[in-house]
Design an enzyme around this catalytic site. Structure first.
Site, PDB file in Angstrom:
ATOM      1  N   ASN A   9     -49.138   1.004  99.285  1.00  0.00           N
ATOM      2  CA  ASN A   9     -49.392  -0.077  98.336  1.00  0.00           C
ATOM      3  C   ASN A   9     -49.310   0.528  96.938  1.00  0.00           C
ATOM      4  O   ASN A   9     -50.221   1.228  96.509  1.00  0.00           O
ATOM      5  CB  ASN A   9     -50.787  -0.660  98.606  1.00  0.00           C
ATOM      6  CG  ASN A   9     -51.099  -1.851  97.725  1.00  0.00           C
ATOM      7  OD1 ASN A   9     -50.318  -2.193  96.839  1.00  0.00           O
ATOM      8  ND2 ASN A   9     -52.250  -2.457  97.955  1.00  0.00           N
ATOM      9  N   ARG A  84     -46.513  -2.892 100.928  1.00  0.00           N
ATOM     10  CA  ARG A  84     -47.100  -4.177 100.543  1.00  0.00           C
ATOM     11  C   ARG A  84     -46.394  -4.641  99.271  1.00  0.00           C
ATOM     12  O   ARG A  84     -46.415  -3.954  98.249  1.00  0.00           O
ATOM     13  CB  ARG A  84     -48.588  -4.009 100.259  1.00  0.00           C
ATOM     14  CG  ARG A  84     -49.187  -5.302  99.813  1.00  0.00           C
ATOM     15  CD  ARG A  84     -50.590  -5.144  99.344  1.00  0.00           C
ATOM     16  NE  ARG A  84     -51.122  -6.455  99.034  1.00  0.00           N
ATOM     17  CZ  ARG A  84     -52.269  -6.639  98.401  1.00  0.00           C
ATOM     18  NH1 ARG A  84     -52.999  -5.624  98.046  1.00  0.00           N
ATOM     19  NH2 ARG A  84     -52.692  -7.854  98.152  1.00  0.00           N
ATOM     20  N   HIS A 173     -52.613 -13.044  99.467  1.00  0.00           N
ATOM     21  CA  HIS A 173     -53.513 -12.530 100.514  1.00  0.00           C
ATOM     22  C   HIS A 173     -53.029 -12.940 101.906  1.00  0.00           C
ATOM     23  O   HIS A 173     -53.827 -13.046 102.839  1.00  0.00           O
ATOM     24  CB  HIS A 173     -54.957 -13.068 100.355  1.00  0.00           C
ATOM     25  CG  HIS A 173     -55.702 -12.552  99.174  1.00  0.00           C
ATOM     26  ND1 HIS A 173     -56.553 -13.353  98.440  1.00  0.00           N
ATOM     27  CD2 HIS A 173     -55.752 -11.333  98.608  1.00  0.00           C
ATOM     28  CE1 HIS A 173     -57.082 -12.629  97.456  1.00  0.00           C
ATOM     29  NE2 HIS A 173     -56.608 -11.398  97.535  1.00  0.00           N
ATOM     30  N   ARG A 232     -61.381 -13.166  87.243  1.00  0.00           N
ATOM     31  CA  ARG A 232     -60.425 -14.272  87.059  1.00  0.00           C
ATOM     32  C   ARG A 232     -61.147 -15.610  87.121  1.00  0.00           C
ATOM     33  O   ARG A 232     -62.035 -15.798  87.958  1.00  0.00           O
ATOM     34  CB  ARG A 232     -59.346 -14.234  88.147  1.00  0.00           C
ATOM     35  CG  ARG A 232     -58.309 -13.162  87.920  1.00  0.00           C
ATOM     36  CD  ARG A 232     -57.337 -13.069  89.083  1.00  0.00           C
ATOM     37  NE  ARG A 232     -57.544 -11.855  89.846  1.00  0.00           N
ATOM     38  CZ  ARG A 232     -57.000 -11.598  91.023  1.00  0.00           C
ATOM     39  NH1 ARG A 232     -56.221 -12.482  91.608  1.00  0.00           N
ATOM     40  NH2 ARG A 232     -57.235 -10.455  91.644  1.00  0.00           N
ATOM     41  N   GLU A 378     -55.728  -5.537 106.235  1.00  0.00           N
ATOM     42  CA  GLU A 378     -54.394  -5.818 105.693  1.00  0.00           C
ATOM     43  C   GLU A 378     -53.429  -4.685 106.026  1.00  0.00           C
ATOM     44  O   GLU A 378     -52.267  -4.913 106.337  1.00  0.00           O
ATOM     45  CB  GLU A 378     -54.485  -6.036 104.179  1.00  0.00           C
ATOM     46  CG  GLU A 378     -55.233  -7.320 103.845  1.00  0.00           C
ATOM     47  CD  GLU A 378     -55.516  -7.493 102.377  1.00  0.00           C
ATOM     48  OE1 GLU A 378     -56.506  -6.911 101.893  1.00  0.00           O
ATOM     49  OE2 GLU A 378     -54.768  -8.208 101.701  1.00  0.00           O
TER      50      GLU A 378
END
Ligand code: AMP
Length: 394
Positions: A9, A84, A173, A232, A378
């Site tokens: 990643n 990813r 996601h 956020r 993940e």
């Protein structure tokens, strides 16, 4: 393919890696190269004995960091690399074996994820240099949500913005929502039914999954839409941007920065983006922390209730991510705001299902929708999709 998969990643100055065996129970070698491109660049990780190490890599770039990672794999040779990739636009509905056309398609989507896709592409280029002979696979955060129907993915905007500029809801996601919904189906014996998933970490999103397909999700064109997150804002009135510009003279960059980095739990609490600290301060009576916790949970419940419209039948709700897996306070507050769903919650199970445990939070055998906590994986899902792609490429 029996060899392990190296999952990568890549951020602009970091590479997170994990070497994952075909046996999901086998121990993983994992770590993080960070501060790349600076004199403080370093590699942190754990070896197979579970011991931590730190290696200084002054001024290392992505390729040099990957070479250093290769030396930390204890002689285990990966059979493929799984990357990813944040945004696959409408090009990718599943993982793809990387070739020049896949790289070009990821490049063409970079405008939709300007911070992430270029870093992901740098990772692909560096990996090609260090592992020229290995197959590389791109696994997209957006791909799982490509099954959304138009009523869920279209914004009510002029059509040309969609047809000519790709302005639509994509969702993110995806590997997490896919993993936890499939796992809940297995654990509950309900199979691929109807699940509402809540991935609650620094980034937060919900999804409605029916028969292993995403039918709606809370994030949209970018990962800013939807729930309140660490820094956020999630949903705001679309008129806010023009208002801030006209009334306060803020530039687009200032508005973008405020909504992405100064808002969410941090903005509401005035303290922190870290849920552990928000909870501690809320318990002490700090008004900002109490408000942040309240808004955070209410918005999750509202999103889950809204997403239930996408499902023909509801088998259950799943909590995952750092907050979803570890916070009985958030779970119980969210569930208390959903009385119409008929959950029957076991308080003791809610308190004790933390720190990587998977479990069911409702009383056994009531027959209604269930509540599950499933630690997300993940990286494991990326490794699994990489394996499938290498074994049977499209
Ligand atoms: P993630 O991005 O999935 O690593 O999740 C990070 C978030 O999980 C941060 O807001 C952490 O404060 C939160 N988190 C981790 N452990 C706990 C905990 N025990 N209780 C509440 N929140 C937690």
């Amino acid at each position: 393919m029996n060899a392990p998969v190296l999952v990568i990643n890549c951020g602009s100055s970091s590479i997170k890696y994990a070497l994952i065996d075909s046996d999901p129970q086998a121990p993983r070698l994992a770590g993080l190269a960070e501060r790349l491109g600076s004199s403080e660049a370093r590699l942190k990780g754990k070896n197979s004995a579970g011991e931590s190490f730190i290696q200084q890599l002054p001024d290392a770039d992505h390729s040099e960091a990957l070479s250093a990672i290769l030396k930390c794999l204890e002689g285990r040779v990966p059979g493929a690399v799984g990357h990813r990739i944040v945004h696959g636009g409408e090009h990718f509905t599943q993982a793809a074996l990387i070739d020049d056309s896949v790289v070009a398609a990821i490049e063409s989507t970079s405008a939709l994820a300007p911070l992430h896709n270029p870093a992901n592409l740098a990772g692909i280029a560096a990996t090609k240099k260090v592992f020229p002979e290995l197959p590389q696979v791109a696994v997209f955060d957006t791909a799982f949500h490509q099954t959304l129907p138009p009523r869920a993915y279209r914004y009510a905007l002029p059509e040309a913005l969609y047809t000519e500029h790709g302005i639509r809801r994509y969702g993110f996601h995806g590997t997490s929502h896919a993993f936890v919904s499939q796992r809940a189906g297995e654990l509950s014996n309900r199979g691929a039914g109807g699940w509402l998933t809540a991935h609650l970490g620094n980034g937060c999103s919900t999804s409605a999954v029916w028969s292993n397909q995403s039918l709606d999700t809370s994030m949209g064109l970018t990962p800013l839409e939807g729930l309140v997150m660490g820094t956020r804002s999630g949903d705001v009135d679309p008129g806010l941007h023009a208002h801030l510009h006209r009334q306060l003279g803020w530039s687009l960059d200032e508005i973008d920065n405020a909504l992405n980095t100064q808002s969410g739990l941090l903005g509401l609490s005035g303290l922190t983006n870290d849920m552990r600290e928000v909870e501690e301060q809320a318990l002490e009576g700090h008004p900002g922390a109490k408000l942040a916790l309240g808004v955070f949970c209410y918005r999750i419940a509202k999103s889950l209730a809204a997403l239930s419209c996408a499902l023909p039948k509801l088998d259950g709700v799943i909590f995952t991510g750092g907050i979803g897996e570890n916070s009985p306070i958030v779970r119980s507050e969210v569930l208390s705001l959903l009385p119409h769903f008929g959950f029957s919650i076991d308080k003791a199970a809610n308190e004790t299902t933390i720190r990587g445990k998977e479990g069911k939070l409702d009383s056994v055998g009531h027959g209604g929708p269930e509540v599950w906590v499933i630690p997300t994986d993940e990286e494991g899902r990326i490794a699994m999709e990489t394996r499938l792609c290498v074994e049977s490429p499209e």
